[in-house]
Design a protein around this motif. Structure first.
Motif, short mmCIF file in Angstrom:
data_model
loop_
_atom_site.label_atom_id
_atom_site.label_comp_id
_atom_site.label_asym_id
_atom_site.label_seq_id
_atom_site.Cartn_x
_atom_site.Cartn_y
_atom_site.Cartn_z
N ARG A 65 0.90 -1.27 0.10
CA ARG A 65 -0.13 0.08 -0.12
C ARG A 65 0.80 1.17 0.08
NH1 ARG A 65 -5.44 -0.64 1.36
NH2 ARG A 65 -5.48 1.40 2.15
N PRO B 222 -8.02 1.21 -11.15
CA PRO B 222 -9.54 1.12 -10.89
C PRO B 222 -10.06 1.19 -12.07
CG PRO B 222 -8.33 2.37 -9.35
CD PRO B 222 -7.23 2.11 -10.39
N ALA C 11 -7.27 6.57 -6.88
CA ALA C 11 -6.67 5.72 -5.63
C ALA C 11 -7.32 4.67 -5.88
CB ALA C 11 -6.93 6.52 -4.33
N GLY C 12 -6.75 3.12 -5.40
CA GLY C 12 -7.55 2.11 -5.42
C GLY C 12 -6.33 0.85 -6.02
N LEU C 13 -6.96 -0.23 -6.42
CA LEU C 13 -6.02 -1.28 -6.62
C LEU C 13 -5.44 -1.33 -8.08
CD1 LEU C 13 -5.14 -4.02 -5.60
CD2 LEU C 13 -7.37 -5.05 -6.78
N TYR C 14 -4.15 -1.63 -7.99
CA TYR C 14 -3.56 -1.58 -9.47
C TYR C 14 -2.95 -2.97 -9.82
CZ TYR C 14 -4.02 3.26 -9.99
OH TYR C 14 -4.47 4.44 -10.52
N ARG D 260 -0.22 -7.30 -7.36
CA ARG D 260 -0.99 -6.27 -6.94
C ARG D 260 -0.65 -5.30 -5.83
NH1 ARG D 260 -6.92 -9.15 -7.00
NH2 ARG D 260 -6.91 -10.21 -8.84
N THR E 154 -1.79 -1.25 -3.83
CA THR E 154 -2.93 -0.38 -3.76
C THR E 154 -2.12 1.12 -3.73
OG1 THR E 154 -4.30 -1.94 -2.67
CG2 THR E 154 -4.89 0.28 -1.93
N THR F 98 -3.04 4.68 -2.27
CA THR F 98 -3.94 5.27 -1.37
C THR F 98 -4.21 6.81 -1.65
OG1 THR F 98 -2.14 5.92 0.00
CG2 THR F 98 -3.22 3.71 0.46
#
Length: 211
Positions: free
Chosen positions: A47, A75, A101-104, A123, A125, A127
């Motif tokens: 993160r 996202p 912002a989010g999961l890549y 994976r 994230t 923030t």
């Protein structure tokens, strides 16, 4: 006997040596044929608050640029690649275009010596992301209305639909247009006639039975 035993021993030693060599070579064949990921930056599951300029993948063996495919999805399934990957030995660097912002998800596919592709993903994230666009002042402020138009829009309409004879312009939905008696009256008369006919028939049967 003395000369035969050494020959048998030598034969068994040769057989054991061949078997040992084969057993040592078998585990090494798949390892040489298949490459695998050894690390990444950002690390898998990390993160991070500051987005990096590029994502780096590290492999056990040198990947082939011609058979290597790498994708980065952010996202809302938005493509986050910012150019072509660069290969340097066992490292691959991919330009990164951060968005929300989010999961890549960094997906990779490598070719192998035995023809079976190697697939995997990393994976991380993000923030913090790009701020939302603020609406422009011209879009948020309503357009001024001229005084004459505002007065006409606020004043109630005095137009009344014209009627003939002062009646309603639209007839009620439950009104009947024919001049005959209502249907329930016909049903009641039919029921009375059936009762009279039944009583007459019953009386006639009794009289015949009495005679």
């Amino acid at each position: 006997m003395g000369g035969r035993f050494p020959r048998v021993a030598r034969t068994w030693l040769v057989v054991l040596g061949v078997a040992l060599g084969v057993s040592l070579a078998l585990p090494a064949a798949p390892a040489a044929a298949h490459n695998s990921l050894s690390g990444s930056n950002p690390a898998n599951g990390a993160r991070i608050a500051a987005a990096p300029e590029r994502v780096e993948l590290r492999f056990l063996a040198k990947p082939n640029p011609g058979t290597t495919k790498i994708t980065i999805t952010g996202p809302d399934n938005v493509d986050a690649l910012d150019g072509e990957p660069t290969f340097s030995g066992t490292r691959v660097r991919i330009p990164f275009a951060p968005g929300k912002a989010g999961l890549y998800i960094v997906g990779y596919q490598l070719g192998s010596a035995d023809g079976h592709p190697i697939k995997g993903e990393v994976r991380f994230t993000l923030t913090t992301g790009t701020p939302a666009e603020l609406p422009s002042p011209s879009a948020s402020a309503p357009e001024p209305v001229p005084p004459s138009d505002a007065a006409s829009a606020a004043a109630p309409s005095s137009a009344v639909p014209a009627t003939d004879g002062g009646g309603s312009a639209v007839p009620a939905a439950s009104e009947s247009t024919d001049g005959g008696p209502p249907g329930w009256l016909w049903a009641l008369g039919g029921g009375v006639l059936l009762l009279v006919a039944a009583a007459v028939g019953f009386t006639v049967r009794r009289r015949r039975a009495g005679t």
